[in-house]
Design a protein around this motif. Sequence first.
Motif, PDB file in Angstrom:
ATOM      1  N   VAL A 113     -65.728  -3.076 -38.810  1.00 52.32           N
ATOM      2  CA  VAL A 113     -65.522  -4.313 -38.066  1.00 52.32           C
ATOM      3  C   VAL A 113     -64.070  -4.410 -37.595  1.00 52.32           C
ATOM      4  CG1 VAL A 113     -65.443  -6.830 -38.260  1.00 52.32           C
ATOM      5  CG2 VAL A 113     -67.396  -5.576 -39.168  1.00 52.32           C
ATOM      6  N   ASP A 114     -63.124  -4.100 -38.488  1.00 51.60           N
ATOM      7  CA  ASP A 114     -61.709  -4.151 -38.113  1.00 51.60           C
ATOM      8  C   ASP A 114     -61.408  -3.186 -36.959  1.00 51.60           C
ATOM      9  OD1 ASP A 114     -61.254  -6.034 -40.052  1.00 51.60           O
ATOM     10  OD2 ASP A 114     -60.381  -4.638 -41.512  1.00 51.60           O
ATOM     11  N   ALA A 115     -62.029  -2.007 -37.019  1.00 51.60           N
ATOM     12  CA  ALA A 115     -61.786  -1.023 -35.957  1.00 51.60           C
ATOM     13  C   ALA A 115     -62.357  -1.500 -34.626  1.00 51.60           C
ATOM     14  CB  ALA A 115     -62.397   0.323 -36.346  1.00 51.60           C
ATOM     15  N   VAL A 116     -63.556  -2.104 -34.669  1.00 54.47           N
ATOM     16  CA  VAL A 116     -64.175  -2.593 -33.439  1.00 54.47           C
ATOM     17  C   VAL A 116     -63.350  -3.728 -32.839  1.00 54.47           C
ATOM     18  CG1 VAL A 116     -66.190  -3.791 -32.495  1.00 54.47           C
ATOM     19  CG2 VAL A 116     -66.510  -1.859 -34.050  1.00 54.47           C
ATOM     20  N   ASP A 141     -59.368  -3.292 -31.365  1.00 48.31           N
ATOM     21  CA  ASP A 141     -59.106  -2.891 -29.983  1.00 48.31           C
ATOM     22  C   ASP A 141     -59.739  -3.934 -29.066  1.00 48.31           C
ATOM     23  OD1 ASP A 141     -58.441  -0.841 -27.845  1.00 48.31           O
ATOM     24  OD2 ASP A 141     -60.613  -1.036 -27.576  1.00 48.31           O
ATOM     25  N   PRO A 142     -58.942  -4.616 -28.250  1.00 51.87           N
ATOM     26  CA  PRO A 142     -59.499  -5.697 -27.417  1.00 51.87           C
ATOM     27  C   PRO A 142     -60.661  -5.257 -26.541  1.00 51.87           C
ATOM     28  CG  PRO A 142     -57.111  -5.806 -27.412  1.00 51.87           C
ATOM     29  CD  PRO A 142     -57.475  -4.527 -28.116  1.00 51.87           C
ATOM     30  N   ALA A 143     -60.566  -4.059 -25.975  1.00 52.05           N
ATOM     31  CA  ALA A 143     -61.644  -3.603 -25.082  1.00 52.05           C
ATOM     32  C   ALA A 143     -62.941  -3.405 -25.852  1.00 52.05           C
ATOM     33  CB  ALA A 143     -61.229  -2.301 -24.396  1.00 52.05           C
ATOM     34  N   SER A 144     -62.885  -2.715 -27.000  1.00 53.18           N
ATOM     35  CA  SER A 144     -64.111  -2.489 -27.774  1.00 53.18           C
ATOM     36  C   SER A 144     -64.619  -3.794 -28.373  1.00 53.18           C
ATOM     37  CB  SER A 144     -63.874  -1.450 -28.871  1.00 53.18           C
ATOM     38  OG  SER A 144     -63.013  -1.954 -29.875  1.00 53.18           O
ATOM     39  N   GLY A 145     -63.695  -4.688 -28.740  1.00 61.69           N
ATOM     40  CA  GLY A 145     -64.114  -5.977 -29.281  1.00 61.69           C
ATOM     41  C   GLY A 145     -64.868  -6.809 -28.264  1.00 61.69           C
ATOM     42  N   ARG A 146     -64.339  -6.887 -27.057  1.00 64.40           N
ATOM     43  CA  ARG A 146     -65.031  -7.661 -26.017  1.00 64.40           C
ATOM     44  C   ARG A 146     -66.394  -7.057 -25.683  1.00 64.40           C
ATOM     45  NH1 ARG A 146     -59.692  -7.457 -23.729  1.00 64.40           N
ATOM     46  NH2 ARG A 146     -58.627  -9.450 -24.058  1.00 64.40           N
ATOM     47  N   LYS A 147     -66.427  -5.736 -25.639  1.00 66.62           N
ATOM     48  CA  LYS A 147     -67.697  -5.072 -25.345  1.00 66.62           C
ATOM     49  C   LYS A 147     -68.733  -5.373 -26.421  1.00 66.62           C
ATOM     50  CE  LYS A 147     -69.769  -0.495 -24.694  1.00 66.62           C
ATOM     51  NZ  LYS A 147     -69.535   0.971 -24.747  1.00 66.62           N
TER      52      LYS A 147
END
Length: 405
Positions: A32-35, A38-44
């Motif tokens: 979860v922290d890794a996702v 990163d703002p791009a992967s988090g938004r996705k």
Amino acid sequence: MKRALDNPRLISLAAGFVDPASLPIDPTRRAVDAVLGDPASGRKALQYGTTIGDPSLRSRLVRRLELEENALPGQFEGVLPRMVVTNGSQQLLYLVAEALLDPGDIVLVESPTYFVFMGLIEARGARVIGVETDQGGLNLEALEATLERLEAEGDLPRVKLIYTVSEHSNPTGISLAEDRRAPLVELANRWSKDHQIFVLEDAAYRGLSFSGREPSSVWRHDEEGRCVILARTFSKSFSPGLKTGFGVLPEALVDPVLSLKGDHDFGSNNFAQAVLDRALADGSYDAQVAWLREVYRTKCDVLLGALEEHLGDVEGVSWTVPTGGLYIWLTVPEWLDTGKDGPLFSRALEHEVLYVPGVYAFADEPGPVPTNHARLCFGVPDEDQLREGARRLAGALASCGEHVA
């Protein structure tokens, strides 16, 4: 389950839940922290996904299938358009039933089998017919004899599906023998005389072999990709709370299943898919599965040892010895009814131990339904509770003798 919650002293050998202490808190937190880190992967991950599932996760799963099935790199490239991510494997079972079955159609299942699947088949108005099993799982001679009988009765055109729980099955813990897997595909295709009879391989417990080795799946033997529906899940091997599974469909079922799934949910939980993709990528998933195999091997050995200690010398009592998964199948003398209205169930509750009556796992056809079996699950109780649960079950069984004519 409600009884277990209402009475905290009750030891439940019934619910098919995973070991609560084994749930992957730290690996999931890291993913979860890794996702989200990163703002791009988090938004996705927090946005809508697609009905068929996250492309990265699906590609990774195809590559894992190549490794699991001893295929060459890139050999399963054509599988990707037929792979769908689902809300656990249960959703795929439901979607397949909805796509394939009309009232009066026939599904052939192992006897005994996963009883929840029978419920959704019957909800479609279809007939469920049980086929004999043995220590090698589905008996192919019995399956062919059933198909021959149905053909003679004029019902072969209604047979749409053959269902098998191929690894460490729920409820028996037995796996389909390696030398029956390719012949099962051949048999289904040979009997597909005026329409395709599909094989639904429910591999929910694949990966949980105590030895770490499992044979090629039934799906692997469907070289043309037209017969076998593969259903997999992360619920038993990682976390049921993420509620994510996947399937590989024959080409003819891709559009019908995706159309239905789109109506259901527009696509499975996108965030959970991103978390699983990360756990698969960083090795956390493989480490979790390796640990789970040891956890369940130990717990299985404990329950088997306790059954031997308390019931080993009782005439007419036996049980399966699984090589993986979560379940042991108990058989008692034929005169003893294990059903919820039978003497053993009520006596077990008095002794504060719970099991699943085996009668639920048998189709009504061809009948009669055996009433002297029980499913035991060693997933939730700890080792001391497993020992005590077996002792209590033995006490309940002993108390039935004078109460059964």
